[in-house]
Write a protein that holds these residues in place. Structure first.
Motif, short mmCIF file in Angstrom:
data_model
loop_
_atom_site.label_atom_id
_atom_site.label_comp_id
_atom_site.label_asym_id
_atom_site.label_seq_id
_atom_site.Cartn_x
_atom_site.Cartn_y
_atom_site.Cartn_z
N ILE A 1 0.83 -1.21 0.00
CA ILE A 1 0.00 0.00 0.00
C ILE A 1 0.87 1.27 0.00
O ILE A 1 0.48 2.29 -0.57
CB ILE A 1 -0.97 -0.01 1.21
CG1 ILE A 1 -1.82 -1.29 1.19
CG2 ILE A 1 -1.89 1.20 1.21
CD1 ILE A 1 -2.62 -1.52 -0.08
N ASP A 2 2.05 1.18 0.62
CA ASP A 2 2.97 2.33 0.59
C ASP A 2 3.29 2.73 -0.84
O ASP A 2 3.26 3.90 -1.19
CB ASP A 2 4.30 1.97 1.27
CG ASP A 2 4.19 2.13 2.77
OD1 ASP A 2 3.33 2.90 3.21
OD2 ASP A 2 4.98 1.48 3.48
N GLU B 1 0.40 4.35 -2.59
CA GLU B 1 0.20 5.75 -2.18
C GLU B 1 1.29 6.65 -2.76
O GLU B 1 1.03 7.79 -3.13
CB GLU B 1 0.16 5.85 -0.66
CG GLU B 1 -1.16 5.28 -0.13
CD GLU B 1 -1.42 5.62 1.32
OE1 GLU B 1 -0.52 6.18 1.99
OE2 GLU B 1 -2.53 5.30 1.79
N LYS C 1 -11.40 8.25 -7.64
CA LYS C 1 -10.38 8.21 -6.58
C LYS C 1 -9.32 9.29 -6.79
O LYS C 1 -8.85 9.90 -5.83
CB LYS C 1 -9.69 6.84 -6.55
CG LYS C 1 -10.59 5.73 -6.12
CD LYS C 1 -10.72 5.71 -4.61
CE LYS C 1 -11.80 4.72 -4.21
NZ LYS C 1 -12.38 5.00 -2.91
N GLU D 1 -10.74 12.59 -5.78
CA GLU D 1 -10.69 12.73 -4.31
C GLU D 1 -9.29 13.15 -3.86
O GLU D 1 -9.13 14.07 -3.05
CB GLU D 1 -10.99 11.38 -3.64
CG GLU D 1 -12.44 11.04 -3.50
CD GLU D 1 -12.63 9.64 -2.90
OE1 GLU D 1 -13.76 9.16 -2.99
OE2 GLU D 1 -11.68 9.04 -2.35
N ALA E 1 -8.37 16.70 -4.74
CA ALA E 1 -9.06 17.69 -3.91
C ALA E 1 -8.47 17.76 -2.50
O ALA E 1 -8.74 18.70 -1.76
CB ALA E 1 -10.55 17.36 -3.84
N GLU E 2 -7.68 16.75 -2.13
CA GLU E 2 -7.01 16.84 -0.83
C GLU E 2 -5.87 17.84 -0.90
O GLU E 2 -5.38 18.33 0.11
CB GLU E 2 -6.45 15.46 -0.43
CG GLU E 2 -7.53 14.49 0.00
CD GLU E 2 -6.95 13.15 0.37
OE1 GLU E 2 -5.72 13.02 0.52
OE2 GLU E 2 -7.75 12.20 0.51
N VAL F 1 -14.26 -9.05 13.57
CA VAL F 1 -12.88 -8.85 13.99
C VAL F 1 -12.64 -9.72 15.21
O VAL F 1 -13.42 -9.75 16.12
CB VAL F 1 -12.64 -7.37 14.36
CG1 VAL F 1 -11.18 -7.15 14.68
CG2 VAL F 1 -13.07 -6.46 13.24
#
Lengths: 360, 480
Positions: A176-177, A180, A207, A210, A213-214, A359
């Motif tokens: 995931i790093d 990103e 996505k 989004e 827009a950050e 969980v």
């Protein structure tokens, strides 16, 4: 004397689709203009669609088009003789390993996007305004299509590329790093372009929108219209994109499309309709039908979920009854698009595949 | 009564209830209809809210720590006794809470009440907890960022603007872990478990009613992607998971994973002949809270008498049978999702196939381990006699009253037990006690007859919350 009554918009649309269908079947199944793939198919199947398909409803006589054919057959076999020796464009779909599926074309993407251009409002997508596309370019039809749309409306288009095949691999690896970092790399480039160039229209995926827009205010950076597609959007996502990402100021136009169909425009999304999106195929060049996944010859009733079936009907490409990997609600025709729509599209089987959460 | 609707609470300046278009319906167990509608935050919204948490922290910083301690204490009274807002339109009395949580989670009402009591202690003891975890800091030192501690200058700087907690569904008492954060002026972002929105919501409402600013709370029911966004974007995160989750976040100082506890009771050579005297302690350690906590004992290690002890313990646990959820004597929780019970029982059966283990309980009971009742599955208490700590069923834990009994010479115990959240050592052997005190892989050590689930609130539980949220630094004033 009996006065002839003018057809209703729905009847008019049906008639146009009907005559278009005949024209396309005549083109693809005649020895003079058809392509080797369909002419061979006709011979092997032992029936001639020009004789047996009298209406759109008769299309169920075809089996489903197999998308593997677009990988396994040589592209030249899909060239209609009517196009002679004119070189074709090659557009690819998805694909992560091996040879991706390909569709060839000439001018369809231009027709599709010119037709779509007519659905965009002038204030949000101003004539002469420049565009920015942030998303998959490379061998995809979308890259040429968005540039053509910008040019057709009198503007130019800037590009930031994204390689979705690489992203898929990294996600599968669980890194995931890396995902990103790559996303940041893409957005960094978009932010720079927005800072230094006059851009008023944007095409991107939900996505990426989004993420953008950050970093910057979409209307604050002068974006007046966002044309967005590529993945499914729930009503809540659309609401979030409209209210918070576009700040209720920049026009948000979702679309549903792919290399095989072209693109389906949406009825304007509104708060009153719960931000639910209904898409309408670019009839008569393509039609969408919501079918019972267990018995695909049956069309679902209005308001019911079913699998999306696409038929593409252009002189460049004939593709009957292709089952998309999506499901959607069958929606009624509307004033703007007097034929069936598909609503709240989501990946096929999304509900069944939901794992029971918990969980420990 | 209408079906309650629990909205998203957006942290920070917004602080308002957010009604999503994505609403998940949670059903009452036993096809008794819809229990609650929970509004879901899409991941984009979560990410956006995590971008700036300063407003939330600022809202808490405006209130002196001493006052916050009072508010948290007051919130405990309200949590236990008051009718509080529930979702968008409803109110919830304490009895409603007990009934609603039981109906969606499978926890008997008696256990829910017991958990309420445990949580109340945390509210009441919040000042002791802060003192214990910070080793005696004065609340004023947190307000101004520096102060004195035991006559020495200290300064603490927060490592994060908020604490995020990804909560499980299986035990309301885990909310105890985040309550002190508010008193430390650190806002909280809570992602509730699917079947358990009730407890975190009620605690938040009790705190708001006691004067804690609503901006300090984020409540985000969300999907996997939304949870990941919280985990990746907040400075300090607590989450619950298994060994894989622990491994995934190993080395990330932002994330504290509450995983398997592998808590144990060890008998010393000097005490083992009196084992029968400790059966009550063993029963409590294994079965309190229906065996669902990481502080429940899952392995008992003895130098001798393993067979007799295992049999006697299994016998005592037989009384813990599935009962109606509203039966005040019920102590065993069911699985609201029957497949969980089936899967766990399957894991035990799979383990029993490996040589060297025997299910002692099943031989004493006329019913199987896994049984169905009231549309749920229940796993009845199970004691397994294992030949060694290496057996797959030893030194492991499951989500029901389960324990393995293993025989091992005392001098080999510390070589073999491995990491253990809690160890209760029944011994008076000074030399062995010294060895136990020096053994680093035990997080909580009880010497003598303390059940493993006994909690000292002034000492760290699983990690020290204060040290997780604050770092000590040097501060000097030239003109001081």
């Amino acid at each position: 004397m009996i006065e002839a009554q003018a057809p209703t918009p729905a009847q008019g649309a049906d008639q146009r689709l009907q005559s278009h269908l005949q024209e396309i079947l005549n083109w693809h199944f005649s020895e003079e203009t058809g392509c080797p793939f369909w002419l061979d198919w006709k011979q092997a199947s032992g029936w001639d669609p020009r004789e047996e398909i009298q209406s759109v409803a008769d299309l169920v006589k075809f089996d489903h088009f197999q998308d593997e054919w677009l990988r396994d057959e040589k592209n030249e076999r899909f060239v209609p003789k009517g196009f002679g020796k004119r070189p074709f464009n090659i557009f690819e779909t998805g694909g992560t390993t091996g040879l991706p599926k390909q569709r060839i074309g000439w001018d369809d993407y231009k027709h599709d996007y010119e037709q779509f251009s007519g659905t965009l409002d002038e204030a949000s997508f101003p004539r002469g305004g420049n565009w920015l596309m942030v998303g998959p370019t490379g061998p995809r039809r979308l890259r040429l299509a968005i540039e053509h749309l910008a040019n057709f409306r009198g503007g130019s288009c800037y590009f930031v590329d994204l390689d979705p095949r690489w992203v898929k691999k990294v996600i599968q690896r669980g890194d995931i790093d890396q995902v990103e970092r790559y996303q940041r790399h893409v957005i960094d480039q978009a932010v720079e372009l927005l800072k230094h160039r006059d851009i008023s229209c944007l095409f991107t995926t939900p996505k990426l929108l989004e993420s953008l827009a950050e970093r910057v205010s979409i209307p604050g950076r002068g974006i007046r219209g966002v044309f967005c597609g590529g993945t499914t959007m729930t009503p809540q996502m659309v609401r979030f994109l409209v209210e918070e990402v576009c700040e209720n100021e920049t026009r948000f136009v979702p679309t549903y499309g792919n290399t095989l169909m072209g693109l389906a425009a949406s009825k304007p999304v509104t708060k009153e309709e719960g931000y639910s999106i209904t898409y309408y195929a670019p009839q008569p060049r393509a039609t969408l039908r919501i079918v019972n996944p267990e018995a695909t010859e049956e069309t679902r009733d209005y308001g019911e979920y079913g699998r999306v079936e696409l038929t593409t009907l252009t002189k460049e490409f004939f593709m009957p009854r292709f089952l998309e990997r999506d499901e959607a609600i069958r929606r009624k025709p509307c004033e703007l698009y007097p034929w069936d729509g598909v609503g709240d599209v989501r990946p096929f089987g999304a509900m069944e595949k939901k794992v029971i959460e918990g969980v420990y | 009564m209408s079906v309650p609707e629990i909205p998203v609470l957006r942290i920070g300046a917004q602080g308002e209830a957010y009604e999503s278009l994505e609403v998940q319906s949670i059903q009452s167990i036993g096809n008794k209809g819809e229990a609650v509608k929970v509004h879901f935050a899409n991941s984009g919204l979560v990410k956006r809210d995590m971008l700036d948490l300063k407003a939330a922290r600022k809202a808490l910083r405006r209130i002196p720590c001493r006052e916050l301690l009072g508010m948290v204490k007051e919130a405990g009274e309200r949590f236990l006794h008051d009718t509080l807002p529930l979702g968008l339109h409803d109110e919830q009395s304490p009895d409603d809470y007990v009934r609603q949580l039981s109906a969606t989670s499978g926890l008997p009402v008696a256990l829910v009440r017991r958990n309420m009591g445990r949580l109340k202690i945390v509210f009441d003891e919040v000042e002791t907890i802060l003192q214990g975890l910070s080793r005696g800091i004065t609340p004023g030192a947190l307000d101004q960022g520096y102060g004195q501690q035991n006559g020495l200058p200290v300064s603490f700087v927060p490592s994060t603007d908020a604490l995020a907690v990804i909560l499980p569904s299986n035990s309301p008492a885990v909310n105890a872990l985040w309550i002190p954060s508010i008193a430390m002026q650190i806002p909280v972002i809570l992602k509730p478990g699917r079947e358990e929105p009730w407890t975190p919501w009620r605690i938040i409402q009790a705190m708001i009613a006691s004067g804690v600013p609503k901006e300090a709370f984020g409540f985000y029911p969300t999907d996997h992607e939304g949870s990941n966004a919280i985990i990746r974007r907040v400075g300090r995160v607590m989450l619950f998971g298994d060994d894989r989750t622990v491994a995934k976040h190993a080395g990330d100082p932002r994330v504290e994973v509450h995983g398997t506890g592998r808590s144990k009771v060890l008998f010393g050579q000097d005490q083992i002949d009196d084992w029968e005297k400790h059966l009550g302690l063993l029963e409590e350690s294994v079965s309190a809270n229906s065996g669902r906590s990481c502080i429940n004992a899952s392995t008992i290690v003895v130098p001798r008498h393993a067979d007799a002890l295992a049999e006697a313990l299994a016998q005592r646990l037989l009384a813990m049978e599935p009962k109606a959820l509203d039966d005040e004597s019920a102590r065993l929780s069911g699985f609201a999702n029957p497949r969980f019970g089936e899967a766990i029982s399957g894991m035990v059966d799979e383990g029993l196939k490996a040589p060297g283990a025997r299910d002692v309980s099943v031989a004493l009971r006329s019913t199987p381990r896994l049984i169905e009742r009231d549309h749920m599955t229940y796993l009845q208490p199970t004691v397994v006699r294992c030949d060694s700590l290496d057996h797959p069923l030893a030194n492991t834990e499951f989500l029901f009253p389960y324990c393995a009994v293993v025989e091992l010479p005392q001098e080999q115990m510390l070589e073999q037990i491995g990491p253990s959240l809690v160890v209760t050592a029944l011994t008076e052997d000074r030399e062995w006690i010294d060895d136990l005190l020096a053994y680093p892989a035990i997080s909580r050590l009880n010497i003598g007859p303390h059940a493993t689930c006994h909690i000292s609130w002034d000492q760290p539980h699983e990690g020290n919350l204060f040290e997780f949220l604050f770092e000590r630094r040097t501060v000097a004033f030239a003109n001081a």
